[in-house]
Structure formats: structure tokens, C-alpha cells
Write an enzyme that holds these catalytic residues in place. Sequence first.
Site, PDB file in Angstrom:
ATOM      1  N   ASP A 125       0.731  -1.065   0.028  1.00  0.00           N
ATOM      2  CA  ASP A 125       0.082   0.162   0.009  1.00  0.00           C
ATOM      3  C   ASP A 125       0.839   1.226   0.156  1.00  0.00           C
ATOM      4  OD1 ASP A 125      -2.976   1.023   0.959  1.00  0.00           O
ATOM      5  OD2 ASP A 125      -1.304   2.360   1.776  1.00  0.00           O
TER       6      ASP A 125
ATOM      7  N   TYR B  87       3.004   9.759  -0.573  1.00  0.00           N
ATOM      8  CA  TYR B  87       3.971   9.502   0.158  1.00  0.00           C
ATOM      9  C   TYR B  87       5.515   9.639  -0.747  1.00  0.00           C
ATOM     10  CZ  TYR B  87       0.405   6.682   2.606  1.00  0.00           C
ATOM     11  OH  TYR B  87      -0.661   6.209   3.283  1.00  0.00           O
TER      12      TYR B  87
ATOM     13  N   LYS C 226      -3.090   5.865  -3.941  1.00  0.00           N
ATOM     14  CA  LYS C 226      -4.015   6.708  -3.756  1.00  0.00           C
ATOM     15  C   LYS C 226      -4.004   8.098  -4.245  1.00  0.00           C
ATOM     16  CE  LYS C 226      -3.604   4.806   1.056  1.00  0.00           C
ATOM     17  NZ  LYS C 226      -2.253   4.580   0.849  1.00  0.00           N
TER      18      LYS C 226
ATOM     19  N   HIS D 161      -8.045   9.546  -1.238  1.00  0.00           N
ATOM     20  CA  HIS D 161      -6.897   9.391  -0.003  1.00  0.00           C
ATOM     21  C   HIS D 161      -7.904  10.195   1.006  1.00  0.00           C
ATOM     22  CE1 HIS D 161      -2.787   9.337   1.446  1.00  0.00           C
ATOM     23  NE2 HIS D 161      -3.393   8.888   2.268  1.00  0.00           N
TER      24      HIS D 161
ATOM     25  N   LEU E  43      -1.758  -0.102  14.691  1.00  0.00           N
ATOM     26  CA  LEU E  43      -1.098  -0.274  16.029  1.00  0.00           C
ATOM     27  C   LEU E  43      -1.590   1.264  16.724  1.00  0.00           C
ATOM     28  CD1 LEU E  43       1.934  -2.330  15.052  1.00  0.00           C
ATOM     29  CD2 LEU E  43      -0.293  -3.267  15.784  1.00  0.00           C
TER      30      LEU E  43
ATOM     31  N   ILE F  54      -2.804  -3.028   7.275  1.00  0.00           N
ATOM     32  CA  ILE F  54      -1.496  -2.761   6.512  1.00  0.00           C
ATOM     33  C   ILE F  54      -0.445  -2.216   7.504  1.00  0.00           C
ATOM     34  CG2 ILE F  54      -2.193  -2.404   4.233  1.00  0.00           C
ATOM     35  CD1 ILE F  54      -2.589   0.270   4.687  1.00  0.00           C
TER      36      ILE F  54
ATOM     37  N   LYS G 282       3.076  -1.256   8.910  1.00  0.00           N
ATOM     38  CA  LYS G 282       4.374  -0.582   8.509  1.00  0.00           C
ATOM     39  C   LYS G 282       5.657  -0.942   9.361  1.00  0.00           C
ATOM     40  CE  LYS G 282       6.445   3.327   9.096  1.00  0.00           C
ATOM     41  NZ  LYS G 282       6.531   4.573   9.400  1.00  0.00           N
ATOM     42  N   SER G 283       6.685  -1.166   8.660  1.00  0.00           N
ATOM     43  CA  SER G 283       7.878  -1.275   9.491  1.00  0.00           C
ATOM     44  C   SER G 283       8.978  -1.137   8.435  1.00  0.00           C
ATOM     45  CB  SER G 283       8.135  -2.421  10.371  1.00  0.00           C
ATOM     46  OG  SER G 283       9.264  -2.352  11.075  1.00  0.00           O
ATOM     47  N   VAL G 284      10.264  -0.587   8.684  1.00  0.00           N
ATOM     48  CA  VAL G 284      11.274  -0.760   7.835  1.00  0.00           C
ATOM     49  C   VAL G 284      12.428  -1.737   8.566  1.00  0.00           C
ATOM     50  CG1 VAL G 284      11.119   1.463   6.642  1.00  0.00           C
ATOM     51  CG2 VAL G 284      12.468   1.387   8.915  1.00  0.00           C
TER      52      VAL G 284
ATOM     53  N   ARG H   1      10.664  -6.894  12.496  1.00  0.00           N
ATOM     54  CA  ARG H   1       9.349  -6.672  12.703  1.00  0.00           C
ATOM     55  C   ARG H   1       8.504  -6.696  11.497  1.00  0.00           C
ATOM     56  NH1 ARG H   1      10.215  -0.975  16.101  1.00  0.00           N
ATOM     57  NH2 ARG H   1      10.998  -1.923  18.201  1.00  0.00           N
TER      58      ARG H   1
ATOM     59  N   ASN I   4       5.409  -9.052  12.100  1.00  0.00           N
ATOM     60  CA  ASN I   4       3.907  -8.591  11.860  1.00  0.00           C
ATOM     61  C   ASN I   4       3.131  -9.466  10.975  1.00  0.00           C
ATOM     62  OD1 ASN I   4       4.148  -6.261  13.138  1.00  0.00           O
ATOM     63  ND2 ASN I   4       4.802  -4.886  11.486  1.00  0.00           N
TER      64      ASN I   4
END
Length: 274
Positions: A46, A51, A76, A109, A191, A229, A231-233, A237, A241
Site C-alpha cells: 500500500d 508518500y 491513492k 485519499h 497499532l 496494513i 508498516k515497518s522498515v 518486525r 507482523n
Amino acid sequence: MTTVPTVTLNNGVEIPQLGFGVFQVPDAETTAAVTEALRAGYRSVDTAAIYGNEAGTGKALADSGIAREDLFVTTKLWNADQGHDATLRAFDASLAALGLDYVDLYLIHWPTPARDLYRESWKAIERLVADGRVRAAGVSNFQPDHLRRLTDGASIVPAVNQIELHPGLQQAELRALHAELGIATEAWSPLAQGAVLKDEAIVTIAGRHGKSPAQVVLRWHLQLGNVVIPKSVTPQRIRENLDVFDFTLSEEEMAAIAALDRGLRTGPDPDTLN
């Protein structure tokens, strides 16, 4: 590698119930993050025009070697690009940045009600669906009044409404309307940017299952039927997830999390953002 279950949208398109978000990930870091997610087993990604990382996302998809039909890509339409013709131009730009021939899900969006252009934008998106360039059309951050106005006279009912949703902001009225209209609920900020992960009920449940608080919250979403959805980099994690399909929350545990609703909004108010 984990196989993620799917949710069938109101037009028959299937979306993975757990996907990978790239909000606030710089474009230069997005390719590595999406690549890691795809290796872990995610197949839904996503992104959004605002972004600024559609190009990085598209590079990871292209380099993955995964067949296009096995991927689910969402992007979006940004607020400044609303309006019929502007929407078509913005979509072309997003598609070029992603390096794709079509997207699986295209969302408005934000409703930006003071500008009152979302119905014009929706007509353009209906055209994109008819042309086969968008497989499923949806919205994001639409409130009940926005949804009712949008669907009045529309030829397509949104397949998805992507909204801020987590134990601190459970959006019961909106989810009930989604169920009535046949719209899938997709949770962003699932979260609450970590704000709910120290809640005693969630910590206790996590200890009981040998899982992290984040995994418990994601499991809660899945059992409610939400598409989610996170998110982590961080590679660990990203994998963690996804590791939420080997346990089930009891009715009592679901009720304990339901009791945490407190109107905790971490993002903008959809009625006032323009």
C-alpha cells in the site's frame, strides 16, 4: 513462507487480508523495505502519491521476480489532484511512477469535504475501472455522511474504505455502515503508532500467547475481519507482523480489547482536513 488469507471485495476481487504499508518511508529506503516484505511473504503493498515513494515501491516489485498477478498494489489520489480530469492525470502519474499497467486498488485519499470534489473524482475512477486500469475502486478516511453522498447515484460502490482503526479508535458506527453497504474495512495506523501496545489488557494477552503486543493487536484486526496494513522498515518486525496466523484470541480476549476504545485519533480529522 506465510500464506496470507484473502478478503473478497464487493466486485469479486480478492485482497490479501494483511498487507505492507510504506507511509513515511523515504523513497530511497522503500525499495529495500518492500523487498524484505515480499521475501517474508507479503503480497499486498500500500502506497500513495503523497508518500513520494511510488517509484521505490515499483522498483521492488519489478525486481522481485514475482508474477504481477500474484501481487496486490494499492495507491491513492492526493487531495490537490481531486476533480475529474485532474484525477485522470494524477492516476497516469502514479502508474508511471510505479511502472505498472494497472493497479489493484485505487483510493481517494481523503474526502476533503470543503472542496467538494470527491464525487467528480469518483466518476473519473469509475472510468478507470471500466478501462481495466483499476481492478477495484475505493476511498480512504470517508465518514458515514461522505460515503452516503458518494454512493448516491454512483455506478460503483467503493470496495474498500481505508480508515484509522485500532483498539483506541474502533469506529463502530463506520464499520456497521461498511457492513450495510458491502464495503471492506481496511485499517491504517493499526497499532496507533504504538500508543496501544502498553495497554495492560493487550500486554497480558500477549504474555498468555507468547506473542508481542503488536501481534495481538494485528490478530484482533484479522478476527474482526479487517484488512490491515502495518508498516515497518525493520526486517525482524516486518516478519513478526506477518507471524499472526498460528494463534486465536478467545471471545473474552476480544471483549477485553473492545473495552479499550477511547476515541484516540492519531491522525487528522476527516471532517476538517482539506
